[in-house]
Design a protein around this motif. Structure first.
Motif, mmCIF file in Angstrom:
data_model
loop_
_atom_site.group_PDB
_atom_site.id
_atom_site.type_symbol
_atom_site.label_atom_id
_atom_site.label_comp_id
_atom_site.label_asym_id
_atom_site.label_seq_id
_atom_site.Cartn_x
_atom_site.Cartn_y
_atom_site.Cartn_z
ATOM 1 N N CYS A 86 1.777 0.434 -10.589
ATOM 2 C CA CYS A 86 2.268 0.221 -11.678
ATOM 3 C C CYS A 86 1.207 -0.121 -12.754
ATOM 4 C CB CYS A 86 2.711 -1.435 -11.440
ATOM 5 S SG CYS A 86 4.384 -1.208 -10.333
ATOM 6 N N ALA A 87 2.004 -0.196 -13.908
ATOM 7 C CA ALA A 87 0.977 -0.583 -15.301
ATOM 8 C C ALA A 87 1.474 -1.696 -15.785
ATOM 9 C CB ALA A 87 1.146 0.643 -16.237
ATOM 10 N N MET A 88 0.518 -2.754 -16.233
ATOM 11 C CA MET A 88 0.827 -4.084 -16.817
ATOM 12 C C MET A 88 1.973 -3.726 -18.192
ATOM 13 S SD MET A 88 -0.228 -7.060 -15.984
ATOM 14 C CE MET A 88 0.890 -8.145 -16.666
ATOM 15 N N GLN A 89 1.836 -2.787 -18.697
ATOM 16 C CA GLN A 89 2.827 -2.895 -20.059
ATOM 17 C C GLN A 89 4.138 -2.018 -19.328
ATOM 18 O OE1 GLN A 89 0.007 -1.400 -19.838
ATOM 19 N NE2 GLN A 89 -0.152 0.470 -21.002
ATOM 20 N N GLY A 90 4.296 -1.605 -18.509
ATOM 21 C CA GLY A 90 5.356 -1.140 -18.084
ATOM 22 C C GLY A 90 5.341 0.425 -17.833
ATOM 23 N N GLY A 91 6.581 0.970 -17.690
ATOM 24 C CA GLY A 91 6.816 2.511 -17.405
ATOM 25 C C GLY A 91 6.090 2.996 -16.453
ATOM 26 N N ARG A 92 5.414 2.588 -15.602
ATOM 27 C CA ARG A 92 4.781 3.397 -14.270
ATOM 28 C C ARG A 92 4.852 2.429 -13.337
ATOM 29 N NH1 ARG A 92 -0.952 6.365 -15.413
ATOM 30 N NH2 ARG A 92 0.108 7.937 -16.700
ATOM 31 N N GLY A 93 4.982 3.204 -12.063
ATOM 32 C CA GLY A 93 4.955 2.594 -10.665
ATOM 33 C C GLY A 93 6.265 3.162 -9.781
ATOM 34 N N THR A 94 5.623 3.199 -8.476
ATOM 35 C CA THR A 94 6.678 4.095 -7.656
ATOM 36 C C THR A 94 6.793 3.060 -6.305
ATOM 37 O OG1 THR A 94 4.765 5.062 -6.226
ATOM 38 C CG2 THR A 94 5.667 6.286 -8.332
ATOM 39 N N VAL A 95 7.762 3.474 -5.656
ATOM 40 C CA VAL A 95 8.254 2.766 -4.422
ATOM 41 C C VAL A 95 7.392 2.885 -3.339
ATOM 42 C CG1 VAL A 95 9.934 2.566 -2.842
ATOM 43 C CG2 VAL A 95 10.615 2.536 -5.001
ATOM 44 N N ILE A 96 6.942 4.363 -3.159
ATOM 45 C CA ILE A 96 6.039 4.904 -2.214
ATOM 46 C C ILE A 96 4.635 3.885 -2.285
ATOM 47 C CG2 ILE A 96 4.935 6.541 -1.250
ATOM 48 C CD1 ILE A 96 7.546 7.064 -0.661
ATOM 49 N N GLY A 97 4.068 4.073 -3.834
ATOM 50 C CA GLY A 97 2.944 3.455 -3.942
ATOM 51 C C GLY A 97 2.998 1.847 -3.388
ATOM 52 N N ALA A 98 4.074 1.126 -3.862
ATOM 53 C CA ALA A 98 4.121 -0.119 -3.424
ATOM 54 C C ALA A 98 4.089 -0.437 -2.020
ATOM 55 C CB ALA A 98 5.395 -0.810 -4.179
ATOM 56 N N LEU A 99 4.755 0.464 -1.203
ATOM 57 C CA LEU A 99 4.751 0.593 0.447
ATOM 58 C C LEU A 99 3.364 0.549 0.892
ATOM 59 C CD1 LEU A 99 8.060 2.246 1.375
ATOM 60 C CD2 LEU A 99 7.554 -0.030 1.447
ATOM 61 N N LEU A 100 2.650 1.555 0.129
ATOM 62 C CA LEU A 100 1.370 1.660 0.771
ATOM 63 C C LEU A 100 0.442 0.323 0.361
ATOM 64 C CD1 LEU A 100 0.817 5.488 -0.387
ATOM 65 C CD2 LEU A 100 0.543 4.325 1.944
ATOM 66 N N GLY A 101 0.611 -0.048 -1.052
ATOM 67 C CA GLY A 101 0.106 -1.389 -1.127
ATOM 68 C C GLY A 101 0.443 -2.479 -0.195
ATOM 69 N N VAL A 102 1.885 -2.688 0.191
ATOM 70 C CA VAL A 102 1.937 -3.635 1.045
ATOM 71 C C VAL A 102 1.269 -3.405 2.442
ATOM 72 C CG1 VAL A 102 3.930 -4.216 2.418
ATOM 73 C CG2 VAL A 102 4.291 -4.103 0.126
ATOM 74 N N GLN B 31 9.455 -6.098 -7.217
ATOM 75 C CA GLN B 31 8.704 -6.585 -8.213
ATOM 76 C C GLN B 31 8.250 -5.231 -9.037
ATOM 77 O OE1 GLN B 31 7.025 -9.147 -10.402
ATOM 78 N NE2 GLN B 31 7.078 -10.061 -8.336
ATOM 79 N N THR B 32 8.072 -4.401 -8.357
ATOM 80 C CA THR B 32 7.818 -2.950 -8.812
ATOM 81 C C THR B 32 8.842 -2.471 -9.742
ATOM 82 O OG1 THR B 32 6.423 -2.072 -7.062
ATOM 83 C CG2 THR B 32 7.417 -0.236 -8.488
ATOM 84 N N GLY B 33 10.129 -2.688 -9.599
ATOM 85 C CA GLY B 33 11.107 -2.332 -10.612
ATOM 86 C C GLY B 33 10.852 -3.330 -11.629
ATOM 87 N N VAL B 34 10.679 -4.576 -11.630
ATOM 88 C CA VAL B 34 10.545 -5.524 -12.718
ATOM 89 C C VAL B 34 9.259 -5.130 -13.449
ATOM 90 C CG1 VAL B 34 10.019 -7.830 -13.527
ATOM 91 C CG2 VAL B 34 11.669 -7.625 -11.445
ATOM 92 N N ILE B 35 8.266 -4.773 -13.088
ATOM 93 C CA ILE B 35 6.937 -4.470 -13.839
ATOM 94 C C ILE B 35 7.336 -2.931 -14.447
ATOM 95 C CG2 ILE B 35 4.622 -3.574 -13.586
ATOM 96 C CD1 ILE B 35 4.422 -5.684 -11.236
ATOM 97 N N VAL B 36 8.146 -2.170 -13.637
ATOM 98 C CA VAL B 36 8.403 -0.726 -14.545
ATOM 99 C C VAL B 36 9.142 -0.918 -15.768
ATOM 100 C CG1 VAL B 36 9.759 1.317 -14.312
ATOM 101 C CG2 VAL B 36 7.990 0.678 -12.452
#
Lengths: 329, 512
Positions: free
Chosen positions: A271-287, A71-76
């Motif tokens: 992640c940012a709603m309009q895209g261009g931002r987000g990281t895998v590590i961040g997503a893992l911490l969110g999880v 999902q992070t990839g899609v939002i980025v």
């Protein structure tokens, strides 16, 4: 002409950058995670920190983690995929039916991956070439994929008796559940893809500003379709894990807010709603935060209905914080 | 002399490192017309915004009738009698003429009800004084009005609200000759009534005809403040530019290289039947008014817009239509006019922005190589004299000039044959400007690139170009060699067909 004014200012800025590179955002997520651990540890330390419970949390977040990362990839890239929960449900059914008829674990896995990819392809084509808003497309396909799952299974749960397939969901390697290893593999793969590969970095350009990306020679439609296919495949992997764990293909599986949690984790992760931002590590911490929260709420006997309140609030809070950060910077 | 209505003392406005305006001290007397001239980016608009209370000054003071004022919002400046008539009139199209004139000061009956009869009588009276009664009706909706009428409504609004100083920002840019004459008459009347006027215009004849004093701004500083009597256009131009043009644009012999880019009958949704050739080492200027299709021409060549017919050839090989990747692979670079929206990734660093078009040069087997990127970019950026603390700094930490250098770095990192620059010095200070001019020279003379420069700044266009194409309505209208390309000739060709020279000049601002 600006040299004399710029130098001291920029020196300060570069120190700020250093802190940022260590990850001020990830640091704050870690603090939140530790906070949750302290709270639940104090309330139910006896159970919470038991090996069994920690493994439970790990099992619980494995599927969510795979979905949150893709999902992070899609939002980025500037999109959103809310159909992933339904794709999970559809692939559990497809996998279970395939294993039932072929009695081969490999065929079931293949079926799950292919169905996931096709579902993602459909999303990607509608968003990119149909020029329909991603939220609307995936809201529609969320119902469509769920409908197909019910039609295929005739609304019934389909049991899986193949032991080698079930090992994927229930087995262990060096004491850790197989799904957790799969999450680790997916996370490493995505980390390298998103942050190190040229193609992955291009997604940040496309999400950050599509016009700039196009004027830099990127074929945006191809990139967009591809990331939805990846998202579909990852949802397929999630479906395979779920089918293997529960030993069945159920059309309603993945409908209990899996996409909500995945999207929440992605936004928590930066992640940012309009895209261009987000990281895998961040997503893992969110999880991890969501996994601990879910588990802790069960242990401390928060009623299910209130857990739903908490989850919804967390999503809105995560997006609010993401937008707030963006506006501040 | 008496106390001026408005006095500014060392008025200064800096935006971070950008010095928009420094130490401006001017007096505007009641019943006087002060003309404010300067090139684009000289600081005229910033000064207006300070006077109108849109920005707060970094330092310096504003006095009205000898009393110091601090405006924190336009309302306060309006209350003090300062009004600015902007290029784009601020008119609510769905309200009537009367309501627009009295916007913010509508007569009321009781607390909540509009007093229509007073409003109508007052409006009729105003329309008569301004000689507009035959043309405008108080109850008419403003949506159908032309630019001249909208402007009149703004002027009447300023007068009815008790404006004691009215500033006009390029007021004639969208007026016909007849309308301009009428505006002048009204300005002279306002002057006779004791209103102080600030008149901003590029049109030097107008300034000489109207002004009592001329104030010249250059790069945010006041260059001169002199009585208008006896001043010539040449004098003003010299003050505005600051140095003879020949210094900024040294003479060079026109290039005689092979044809590198050939455009034949190119038609897109926005441009029609465009044909021209560009030689190695040549600078081809593209002139025309805003909206003439110049940027669209560039985007057609670059593959951002799909071609419906015609061909674009690089070294004789046809480019695919609608493929920016194809254009870049063939050796075309394009730096668009709008840096923030079309050129830069604002969330990313200088380095990331610089390597955007050369993935193959900064990667190993598909993976980004930081050392390769640094090697490639640091060389180019130091050559460009990029002023940045580090290549890892966010792109937004740079000034406009340095951001433009990053965009150019991005293209110089590619192996280019043709570079298209759309308004390359827009919003850039003079220092960086001349650096960019030098760079263009280097690219053509030393590396043999063909360069296309789209520019609205006449001195830049004429100074840089070996040849000039002029566009209007999406078509190429004229083609001049360096010797034939004069300001008048280019303007004449830029005017949309079927309009007079004077009338059409004024479209320049309308499309902005």
């Amino acid at each position: 002409m600006t040299a004399q004014t710029a130098t001291p200012e920029k020196a300060g800025f570069s120190m700020h950058r250093t802190i940022e590179r260590i990850g001020i955002h990830n640091l704050s997520l870690l603090v939140a995670l530790v906070g949750l651990l302290v709270i639940f540890g104090t309330l139910r330390g006896d159970v919470f920190f038991s090996t069994r419970n920690l493994l439970n949390i790990g099992m619980g977040v494995a599927i969510l983690g795979v979905l949150a990362i893709s999902q992070t990839g899609v939002i980025v890239s500037g999109g959103l995929d809310i159909s992933v929960g339904s794709i999970v449900g559809l692939t559990t059914v497809a996998t279970a039916m395939t294993i039932q008829s072929t009695e081969a674990a490999g065929m079931g896995i293949l079926a799950g991956v292919i169905i996931g990819a096709l579902a993602g392809l459909m999303n990607g084509i509608l968003v990119t070439y149909g020029r329909i808003n991603a939220v609307i497309v995936t809201l529609g396909t969320m119902a469509i994929f769920r409908g197909i799952a019910f039609i295929l299974s005739d609304g019934q749960s389909i049991s899986i008796f193949n032991d080698s397939f079930r090992w994927i969901g229930t087995g262990r390697i060096i004491g850790l559940p197989v799904p957790l290893w799969i999450l680790v593999a997916v996370a490493i793969g995505f980390y390298i893809f998103m942050h190190k590969s040229i193609v992955g970095r291009n997604y940040y350009a496309i999400g950050g500003n599509p016009i700039v990306a196009r004027l830099s020679g990127l074929n945006i439609p191809r990139y967009r379709v591809a990331i939805y296919v990846v998202s579909g495949v990852m949802a397929g992997v999630g479906g395979i894990l779920l089918a293997a764990r529960t030993g069945s293909g159920q059309p309603i599986s993945g409908s209990d807010g899996l996409e909500l949690e995945a999207i929440t984790a992605a936004f928590l992760g930066g992640c940012a709603m309009q895209g261009g931002r987000g990281t895998v590590i961040g997503a893992l911490l969110g999880v991890a935060i969501i996994g601990v929260l879910n588990n802790g709420m069960i242990l401390t006997a928060v009623p299910t209905f209130y857990q739903m309140l908490a989850k919804g609030t967390l999503l809105i809070l995560a997006v609010f914080l993401a937008e707030y950060r963006l506006n501040k910077s | 002399m008496s106390t001026p209505f408005l006095r500014t003392e060392a008025l200064t406005k800096h935006f971070g490192p950008v010095r928009a305006l420094t130490d401006i001290s001017i007096d505007v007397h009641a019943g006087q017309v002060l003309a404010l001239v300067g090139e684009n980016g000289a600081g005229k608009s910033t000064l207006m915004r300070l006077l109108e209370g849109v920005f707060a000054p970094t330092r310096g003071r504003i006095y009205i009738d000898g009393q110091e004022m601090r405006f924190s919002q336009p309302k306060e400046a309006h209350a003090a009698g300062i009004r600015v008539i902007h290029q784009e009139p601020e008119i609510v199209p769905d309200l009537t003429v009367a309501e627009n004139i009295f916007a913010g000061a509508l007569p009321r009956r009781g607390r909540y009800f509009l007093d229509w009869s007073t409003l109508l009588t007052e409006t009729t009276r105003l329309l008569k004084t301004f000689g507009m009664a035959s043309e405008l009706h108080p109850r008419q909706l403003c949506s159908g009005l032309g630019p001249a009428q909208r402007q009149m409504i703004e002027i009447m609004r300023a007068v009815q609200a008790g404006g004691r100083m009215i500033a006009f920002d390029e007021p004639t840019s969208s007026l016909t000759e007849e309308e301009t004459r009428r505006l002048f008459k009204i300005i002279r009347r306002l002057k006779a009534d004791g209103v102080g006027i600030i008149y901003i215009s590029h049109r030097l004849p107008e300034i000489i005809a109207l002004a009592d004093r001329v104030v010249v701004l250059r790069d945010g500083t006041l260059v001169d403040d002199l009585p208008a009597e006896g001043v010539t256009e040449q004098q003003i131009t010299r003050m505005m530019v600051g140095r003879p043009l020949s210094e900024m644009f040294p003479h060079r012999d026109p290039a005689t290289g092979d044809v590198v880019l050939k455009v034949q009958g190119m038609t897109t949704e926005h441009v029609h039947d465009v044909s021209f050739e560009l030689r190695r080492g040549e600078v081809l200027g593209i002139g025309g008014l805003i909206g003439a299709g110049r940027s669209e021409l560039a985007k057609g060549i670059f593959g951002f817009h799909r071609r419906t017919s015609g061909t674009v050839l690089i070294d004789g090989i046809e480019l695919p239509s609608g493929s920016t990747a194809g254009a870049i692979a063939a050796g075309i670079g394009f730096a668009p006019e709008d840096r923030k929206d079309e050129a830069l990734l604002l969330l990313q660093t200088i380095l990331e922005n610089a390597v955007l078009c050369v993935p193959q040069k900064v990667s190993n087997g598909g993976f980004f190589s930081r050392s390769k990127a640094l090697n490639l970019i640091s060389g180019i950026s130091s050559q460009m004299r990029l002023k940045a603390a580090s290549l890892d700094a966010p792109i937004t930490s740079l000034s406009g000039g340095n951001q433009q250098k990053v965009v150019l770095t991005r293209w110089l990192a590619c192996d280019l044959k043709v570079l298209i620059l759309d308004e390359p010095t827009r919003g850039i200070d003079v220092g960086a400007k001349s650096e960019i001019y030098d760079l263009i020279r280097k690219l053509t003379d030393e590396q043999g690139l063909g360069v296309i420069v789209i520019s609205s700044e006449m001195p830049e266009l004429l100074g840089l170009s070996d040849r000039v194409l002029v566009m209007s309505d999406g078509r190429v209208r004229a083609h001049f060699d360096r010797s034939e390309a004069t300001e008048e000739a280019v303007m004449q060709a830029a005017i949309p067909h079927g309009q007079s020279f004077d009338g059409a000049l004024k479209h320049e601002g309308a499309g902005a």
